[in-house]
Write an enzyme that holds these catalytic residues in place. Structure first.
Site, short mmCIF file in Angstrom:
data_model
loop_
_atom_site.label_atom_id
_atom_site.label_comp_id
_atom_site.label_asym_id
_atom_site.label_seq_id
_atom_site.Cartn_x
_atom_site.Cartn_y
_atom_site.Cartn_z
N ALA A 207 0.85 -1.20 0.00
CA ALA A 207 0.00 0.00 0.00
C ALA A 207 0.88 1.24 0.00
CB ALA A 207 -0.90 -0.01 1.22
N ASN A 208 0.25 2.39 0.03
CA ASN A 208 1.01 3.65 0.15
C ASN A 208 0.27 4.58 1.11
OD1 ASN A 208 -0.83 5.43 -1.47
ND2 ASN A 208 -0.33 3.89 -3.02
N HIS A 209 0.85 5.73 1.35
CA HIS A 209 0.32 6.61 2.41
C HIS A 209 -0.83 7.52 1.96
CE1 HIS A 209 2.99 5.57 5.61
NE2 HIS A 209 4.06 5.71 4.82
#
Ligand code: CTP
Length: 399
Positions: A207-209
């Site tokens: 995932a990413n932020h």
């Protein structure tokens, strides 16, 4: 569709000109308003609820004592972005200026905090009467817009000031007063937001932020400017935006499917989503044991924007984002321009997300680069402001 940010209550008073509010209701819908009608009891002698229900497509009630458990006057007052009373009789003007509340409409008006517009229509003697003129002055002093009635023929042989104004003038005055921007009316804006996730096994994912804040801000701004908005949201925990059709997705493949379905009918695409560039080559349906968790083999995800831009037609504008973790020097700017070209977009917003900046924040800073060579620096401004700027630029290009 109900466009939130554009919810109107049309209060209808009782007079011979009440029928003219049917036309006003239609024109308000034409400029993208969802209209709910609250008639006074007296007005029902002139035009019945069936007319208002059929034209507004909504149920109509004038009775304060129905559905009391829902506290309807407060609910309606809170939901309204604007209240227009047309025709406003001398009696209604007097009640409103004195804060009286003895039916649903006057209760809603007492509780409302949104802008209020009154459209008076009555005989010249009543309009010019000392009591009425004082009431109108009081209301104007309090910040309500009381539109000047037209001059002309009255019921019977009379002539003078007091006629229901031309509907086009009412719409113009309301738009100026409430600063209603309808420049995206009838246009479809497609927005992606959030960050895609790629499942490794039933427990873990890449995932990413990204939180979706910027994409949601764009969707909200477009909605408030009258657009028909579709938001493809990846894993965002933000509240749904009323009046925006939201398609929830998780993986890049799901976002690609949703884009494929929605793209051909949109005029503006804003790709604010942080799309995962790679995914695990294979998904393990069982949780991978830690003894086997040292390496995950990845394969590239398709570039959604580069692919969809190949299908674009002449009347579509595409906006890309570029997130970097390095200072935005000239090298970065050149790379962003190349990225914009490679992805087939018309604008690109380059921002430095290094050291925890921007993701999840209410503010943003970066450089908006136009394919025509211009660029605008955005210094610490809210994501809402950037949203409007992106839409302004995209709309300019569309025109
Ligand atoms: N994007 C996309 N599909 C991808 C990756 C990104 O459509 N697989 C879109 C993003 O939504 C964004 C733009 O492309 O609007 C730029 O994303 P960015 O991550 O900065 O660029 P990348 O193509 O991933 O290039 P790199 O990370 O190598 O700089």
């Amino acid at each position: 569709m109900t466009l939130l940010g554009r919810e109107i209550i049309l209060g209808v008073g009782g007079g011979i000109s009440t029928y003219k509010s049917a036309e006003l209701l239609r024109r308000l819908q034409d400029v993208g308003f969802g209209v709910s009608v609250i008639p006074t009891r007296a007005s029902l002698n002139f035009v019945g609820s069936a007319t208002w229900e059929a034209l507004s497509g909504r149920s109509v009630d004038e009775n304060l004592w129905n559905n009391v458990h829902e506290v309807p006057h407060i609910k309606k007052a809170r939901e309204a972005n604007l209240i227009v009373v047309a025709p406003a009789t001398a009696d209604l003007i007097a009640k409103i200026s004195n804060g009286l509340a003895d039916d649903l409409l006057t209760n809603v008006i007492s509780a409302a905090t949104c802008p209020i517009v009154l459209v008076p229509a009555m005989h010249p003697e009543m309009w010019l009467s000392a009591a009425n003129q004082e009431n109108v002055a009081t209301l104007r002093r309090r910040g309500l817009l009381v539109i000047e009635p037209d001059e002309g023929r009255m019921t019977g042989e009379d002539f003078g000031v007091g006629r229901y104004p031309e509907v086009s003038r009412i719409i113009t005055e309301i738009s100026e007063f409430a600063k209603i921007n309808s420049d995206l009316l009838g246009r479809k804006v497609l927005v992606t937001a959030g960050g895609t996730r790629e499942a490794i096994d039933p427990v873990r994912f890449i995932a990413n932020h990204s939180t979706g804040k910027q994409g949601y801000a764009v969707a909200k701004a477009a909605r408030n400017r009258g657009a028909d908005v579709v938001l493809i949201a990846a894993n965002s925990s933000l509240d749904d935006l009323p009046g925006v059709r939201t398609i929830s997705v998780s993986s890049t493949a799901q976002m690609a499917d949703a884009l494929d379905k929605e793209f051909s009918t949109c005029e503006i695409l804003i790709m604010a989503a942080a799309v995962a560039d790679a995914r695990p080559k294979s998904f393990s349906s069982d949780k991978i044991k830690k003894s086997n968790y040292q390496n995950i083999e990845l394969e590239a995800n398709p570039d959604l924007l580069a692919n969809i831009s190949k299908k674009r037609s002449g009347n579509q504008v595409l906006v890309a984002f570029a997130a970097e973790t390095l200072p935005l020097n000239s090298e970065r700017v050149e790379a962003a321009k190349a990225k914009m070209k490679h992805k087939g977009s018309d604008l690109i917003y380059l921002n430095n997300v290094g050291e925890g900046a921007i993701f999840g924040a209410d503010e943003t800073a970066g450089l908006l680069i136009d394919s025509n060579g211009e660029s605008i620096e955005c210094k610490n401004q809210s994501k809402d402001t950037l949203a409007d700027l992106l839409l302004d630029r995209a709309l300019n290009k569309l025109r």
